[in-house]
Motif scaffolding. Structure first.
Motif, PDB file in Angstrom:
ATOM      1  N   ALA A 391       0.840  -1.207   0.000  1.00 13.72           N
ATOM      2  CA  ALA A 391       0.000   0.000   0.000  1.00 13.72           C
ATOM      3  C   ALA A 391       0.877   1.259   0.000  1.00 13.72           C
ATOM      4  N   CYS A 392       1.936   1.264   0.829  1.00 11.30           N
ATOM      5  CA  CYS A 392       2.853   2.421   0.857  1.00 11.30           C
ATOM      6  C   CYS A 392       3.499   2.608  -0.518  1.00 11.30           C
ATOM      7  N   ILE A 408      -3.160  15.586  -3.915  1.00  7.89           N
ATOM      8  CA  ILE A 408      -4.327  14.730  -3.610  1.00  7.89           C
ATOM      9  C   ILE A 408      -4.049  13.863  -2.389  1.00  7.89           C
ATOM     10  N   VAL A 409      -2.882  13.220  -2.368  1.00  7.61           N
ATOM     11  CA  VAL A 409      -2.535  12.323  -1.249  1.00  7.61           C
ATOM     12  C   VAL A 409      -2.411  13.114   0.055  1.00  7.61           C
ATOM     13  N   THR A 410      -1.865  14.314  -0.041  1.00 11.42           N
ATOM     14  CA  THR A 410      -1.748  15.160   1.167  1.00 11.42           C
ATOM     15  C   THR A 410      -3.135  15.550   1.656  1.00 11.42           C
ATOM     16  N   ASP A 411      -4.023  15.951   0.723  1.00  8.29           N
ATOM     17  CA  ASP A 411      -5.394  16.329   1.111  1.00  8.29           C
ATOM     18  C   ASP A 411      -6.128  15.187   1.789  1.00  8.29           C
ATOM     19  N   LEU A 412      -5.829  13.961   1.363  1.00  6.29           N
ATOM     20  CA  LEU A 412      -6.509  12.785   1.944  1.00  6.29           C
ATOM     21  C   LEU A 412      -5.859  12.324   3.253  1.00  6.29           C
ATOM     22  N   LYS A 415      -0.199  11.365   4.557  1.00  3.49           N
ATOM     23  CA  LYS A 415       1.171  11.582   5.058  1.00  3.49           C
ATOM     24  C   LYS A 415       1.304  11.120   6.517  1.00  3.49           C
ATOM     25  N   GLU A 416       0.343  11.544   7.354  1.00  2.00           N
ATOM     26  CA  GLU A 416       0.384  11.202   8.783  1.00  2.00           C
ATOM     27  C   GLU A 416       0.355   9.678   8.983  1.00  2.00           C
ATOM     28  N   ARG A 417      -0.492   8.999   8.186  1.00  5.33           N
ATOM     29  CA  ARG A 417      -0.628   7.542   8.334  1.00  5.33           C
ATOM     30  C   ARG A 417       0.666   6.840   7.935  1.00  5.33           C
ATOM     31  N   PHE A 441       7.416  14.444  -0.033  1.00  5.98           N
ATOM     32  CA  PHE A 441       8.112  15.699   0.282  1.00  5.98           C
ATOM     33  C   PHE A 441       8.759  16.315  -0.950  1.00  5.98           C
ATOM     34  N   LEU A 442       9.290  15.458  -1.825  1.00 10.92           N
ATOM     35  CA  LEU A 442      10.012  15.974  -2.978  1.00 10.92           C
ATOM     36  C   LEU A 442       9.100  16.315  -4.147  1.00 10.92           C
TER      37      LEU A 442
END
Length: 452
Positions: A391-392, A408-412, A415-417, A441-442
């Protein structure tokens, strides 16, 4: 009293002036004798009379319904017939006795269906359905009433009866005559009658299939469970009829059936839905839709439960095999989707195939990024290190390949998970969590320098 709330018991407490009807020549002297012998007697006594002379009593009852229009009397005779058939449903065969072959036994009931009196409507519907179902089939060597007659007078045919009944049933489903009993009465009757090919045909022609679909929804009370079961029984009977299947394919029937089978604990409901899904599996695009709606996972979960019904267990096995065959036929993205939806993530070739990601990256936008959301949910819910690692990795692939992947991934809130998995006990998980974070990050511009 309100006719809608009348009970059979209340109706049978009435005293009907049979002698007056004879005086006014609405019934004959013989009818009067039979009625005096039968009316207000014990059940065992009446039972003996019906055993000895059943067709004569049927003729009397049908004659009264044909010739007398006073509502109290009509209700009374319908209650007598209902009581007689409830005590022994096999008595419906009496209506098909050879002595009645030139009598129009169906016409009064068919006419009474349309009376603006719920008691009369409901009893007529129930009695008609029982009489129709009890008719001898042609191979029995006898003629059912309404199928053969030497009489010159036009008799209501079985086709007329079935079509008339279906029209009334569809009218009830559209606009019930009784607020709480209209629809259950109609569905209960349909569940019996849809075994008849002519009923299926008439029902589809009258657009009846779409009237059933809203009734397919999870139920909790005893009454609503019974209604749901009988509705699903109707859908199962229709799943043997091609024109009905075409209607089902363009409706919300499939997602509703799957929702019911997922949430129901009542074995008879689960059985009839599983057998319906098994019938539909090979038709049109149903198989692919079932896979899309996550049915393989639901079937696995159902198989893990302790069911006692052999038909259900066999149906689940057949459904599982059929769904596996469907998955084999799917495109690479469909297969990937299944893997994600089932939560069974593994290092199958497509995960690390750059062509797969390039060709399918826009497919991730379907259903408001459903697959991406499921991948992120897996990070929270899975305890399988392999599934977490894959998944990662897949989220990092999405970040790299999609022009707006990082945003999109940040909005969802992924990152924290992912960061929580950086110190996971599995090296495979931490390696892929790190890759995902680096790409996040990049951003896509520099991420291509990082290879797993």
């Amino acid at each position: 009293m309100d006719h809608a709330e009348l009970t059979t018991e209340q109706v049978l407490n009435r005293d009907i002036p049979w002698e007056t009807y004879m005086t006014t020549k609405l019934i004959t002297g013989t009818c009067l004798q039979l009625l005096r012998r039968y009316d207000k007697r014990s059940e065992s006594y009446r039972s003996q009379l019906l055993d000895d002379d059943g067709p004569a009593y049927v003729q009397v009852f049908v004659g009264i319904l044909r010739d007398i229009f006073k509502e109290e009397t009509v209700e009374y005779v319908l209650a007598l017939i209902d009581e007689m058939l409830t005590a022994n449903p096999k008595r419906a065969r009496l209506f098909h006795d050879s002595s009645l072959v030139d009598k129009d036994i169906y016409e009064p009931f068919l006419r009474l269906l349309w009376k603006s009196n719920w008691f009369i409507q409901a009893k007529s519907c129930k009695i008609l359905a029982l009489i129709v179902s009890a008719r001898p089939k042609p191979q029995d060597g006898s003629a059912a009433n309404g199928e053969a007659s030497n009489s010159k007078r036009k008799i209501t045919t079985i086709g007329d009866v079935l079509k008339g009944l279906v029209e009334w049933l569809c009218a009830q489903l559209k606009k019930p005559s009784h607020p709480s009993r209209g629809i259950p009465t109609a569905i209960n009757c349909l569940a019996t009658l849809l075994k008849e090919p002519v009923v299926r045909s008439s029902f589809v022609q009258l657009d009846g299939v779409k009237l059933l679909v809203p009734l397919i929804s999870p139920a909790s009370t005893q009454q609503s469970i019974q209604l749901l079961y009988e509705t699903c029984l109707c859908i199962w009977l229709l799943s043997y009829y091609e024109p009905a299947i075409e209607y089902l394919a363009t409706s919300r029937a499939l997602p509703r059936l799957i929702e019911v089978v997922k949430s129901s604990t009542k074995e008879k409901v689960v059985r009839v839905v599983v057998l319906t899904l098994r019938n539909l599996l090979s038709k049109g695009t149903f198989g692919a839709q079932m896979v899309d709606l996550g049915l393989p996972q639901i079937v696995q979960s159902l198989k893990a439960q302790a069911w006692s019904d052999e038909d259900l267990l066999e149906g689940l096995n057949q459904l599982e095999e059929g769904l596996k065959d469907n998955i084999k036929k799917l495109s690479s993205f469909d297969k990937y989707k299944q893997e994600v939806l089932l939560g069974h993530l593994d290092w199958s070739p497509m995960h690390k195939d750059p062509i797969f990601w390039r060709e399918n990256i826009t497919n991730f936008e379907e259903n408001d990024f459903q697959i991406l959301r499921v991948l992120i949910t897996i990070l929270d819910t899975s305890s399988d290190p392999r599934a977490l690692a894959v998944a990662c990795f897949d989220i990092s692939q999405f970040v790299q390949q999609h022009p707006a992947g990082r945003v999109i991934v940040t909005d969802l809130k992924a990152k924290e998970r992912v960061m929580k998995l950086m110190d996971h006990e599995s090296a495979e998980v931490t390696k892929n969590a790190l890759l995902c974070i680096q790409r996040l990050f990049l951003g896509a511009k520099y991420a291509s320098f990082l290879q797993a």
